[in-house]
Design an enzyme around this catalytic site. Structure first.
Site, short mmCIF file in Angstrom:
data_model
loop_
_atom_site.label_atom_id
_atom_site.label_comp_id
_atom_site.label_asym_id
_atom_site.label_seq_id
_atom_site.Cartn_x
_atom_site.Cartn_y
_atom_site.Cartn_z
N GLY A 56 -0.91 -13.29 0.94
CA GLY A 56 -0.47 -12.50 1.91
C GLY A 56 0.97 -12.02 1.97
O GLY A 56 1.66 -11.70 2.95
N ASN A 93 1.67 -8.83 0.91
CA ASN A 93 1.47 -7.70 1.49
C ASN A 93 1.39 -7.64 3.02
O ASN A 93 1.83 -6.98 3.73
CB ASN A 93 0.27 -6.83 1.11
CG ASN A 93 0.52 -6.20 -0.22
OD1 ASN A 93 1.52 -5.34 -0.42
ND2 ASN A 93 0.07 -6.61 -1.35
N ILE A 140 -16.17 -7.08 -0.71
CA ILE A 140 -16.48 -5.72 -0.53
C ILE A 140 -17.08 -5.31 0.68
O ILE A 140 -18.30 -5.90 0.86
CB ILE A 140 -17.31 -5.35 -2.05
CG1 ILE A 140 -16.23 -5.48 -3.01
CG2 ILE A 140 -17.78 -3.95 -1.74
CD1 ILE A 140 -17.12 -5.52 -4.38
N LEU A 141 -16.61 -4.71 1.37
CA LEU A 141 -17.21 -3.94 2.51
C LEU A 141 -18.33 -3.07 2.46
O LEU A 141 -18.46 -2.25 1.48
CB LEU A 141 -16.18 -3.37 3.40
CG LEU A 141 -14.93 -4.27 3.83
CD1 LEU A 141 -13.77 -3.37 4.43
CD2 LEU A 141 -15.31 -5.23 5.03
N HIS A 200 -4.23 -1.36 -4.35
CA HIS A 200 -4.70 -1.90 -5.68
C HIS A 200 -3.78 -1.86 -6.91
O HIS A 200 -2.89 -0.92 -6.80
CB HIS A 200 -5.80 -0.98 -6.14
CG HIS A 200 -6.53 -1.63 -7.37
ND1 HIS A 200 -7.34 -2.67 -7.16
CD2 HIS A 200 -6.43 -1.09 -8.46
CE1 HIS A 200 -7.71 -2.98 -8.40
NE2 HIS A 200 -7.24 -2.18 -9.25
C1 GRF Z 1 -2.02 -7.66 -4.50
O1 GRF Z 1 -1.61 -7.41 -5.87
C2 GRF Z 1 -3.00 -6.53 -4.11
O2 GRF Z 1 -2.67 -5.15 -4.53
C3 GRF Z 1 -4.40 -6.81 -4.48
O3 GRF Z 1 -4.34 -8.23 -4.29
C4 GRF Z 1 -2.89 -8.81 -4.39
C5 GRF Z 1 -2.71 -9.39 -3.08
O4 GRF Z 1 -1.53 -9.98 -3.01
N1 GRF Z 1 -5.23 -6.24 -3.84
P1 GRF Z 1 -0.96 -10.51 -1.51
O5 GRF Z 1 -2.23 -11.72 -0.91
O6 GRF Z 1 -0.62 -9.43 -0.61
O7 GRF Z 1 0.32 -11.42 -1.82
#
Ligand code: GRF
Length: 192
Positions: free
Chosen positions: A20, A22, A97-98, A114
């Site tokens: 989490g 992000n 995957i949705l 990504h």
């Molecule tokens: C990130 O590297 C994102 O790009 C990928 O999964 C990871 C998630 O990290 N899709 P977080 O859970 O947001 O720390």
């Protein structure tokens, strides 16, 4: 989607499966006055996702859907999203995957981040594969989600140089820092 006119923030759901980082980055951003989004809902397919702690901390509703049967889980999610009048979905480390059907219902309104320079290195274990292939650069991409994995229209990318003694781990950290910057830039580009 219409750009923000200053009065109304876009009701947003963030989908996560794990740590989490992000998510918390998006939450902090959403709390700023000039942010175009308001996070109304956190959705996870994993009841143990670490990122779920931010639900309580920031008083944002969370819902867990286990995806044992995808169509059932997705229909429940769609109901919830409708019910909460969600207009934008930010995938942030969401590992399911949705379906085409789900994406059709939110066409052009699902974003993903990504950790590679798409179209290179779609899918999982990107950093390991990048290092193994002796790439000179990697990076991250924010893109719209379509029905093919990591293939929707690219919104923004950030390129990062790979050092001589880089490992998948050091690269992951470097890329993640840039992910946090890029996701916000993409949201501003689209909606501010
Ligand atoms: C990130 O590297 C994102 O790009 C990928 O999964 C990871 C998630 O990290 N899709 P977080 O859970 O947001 O720390």
């Amino acid at each position: 989607m219409a750009k923000l006119n200053g009065s109304k923030k876009i009701k947003t759901a963030v989908f996560i499966s794990g740590r989490g980082s992000n998510l918390i980055n998006l939450i902090k951003f959403s709390l700023k006055k000039n942010s175009p989004i308001r996070i109304e809902l956190i959705i996870s397919d994993n009841s143990k996702a670490k990122g779920l702690i931010y639900s309580k901390r920031y008083n944002i509703k969370k819902k867990i859907y286990l995806f044992k049967k995808r169509n059932i889980a997705e229909n429940k999610i769609l109901d919830k999203l409708r019910n909460k009048k969600i207009k934008l979905i930010c995938l942030a480390g969401f590992m399911k995957i949705l379906s085409k059907n789900f994406i059709k219902k939110f066409r052009g309104k699902i974003l993903n981040i990504h950790p590679s320079l798409l179209p290179k290195y779609k899918g999982l274990n990107t950093h390991e594969r990048v290092i193994k292939n002796n790439e000179k650069f990697s990076g991250c991409t924010v893109h719209f989600v379509n029905s093919k994995l990591d293939s929707g229209k690219i919104i923004l990318q950030k390129k990062i140089k790979i050092n001589k003694n880089e490992t998948a781990n050091t690269l992951a950290k470097k890329v993640l820092r840039q992910e946090h910057i890029l996701y916000l830039k993409a949201l501003k580009k689209l909606y501010c």
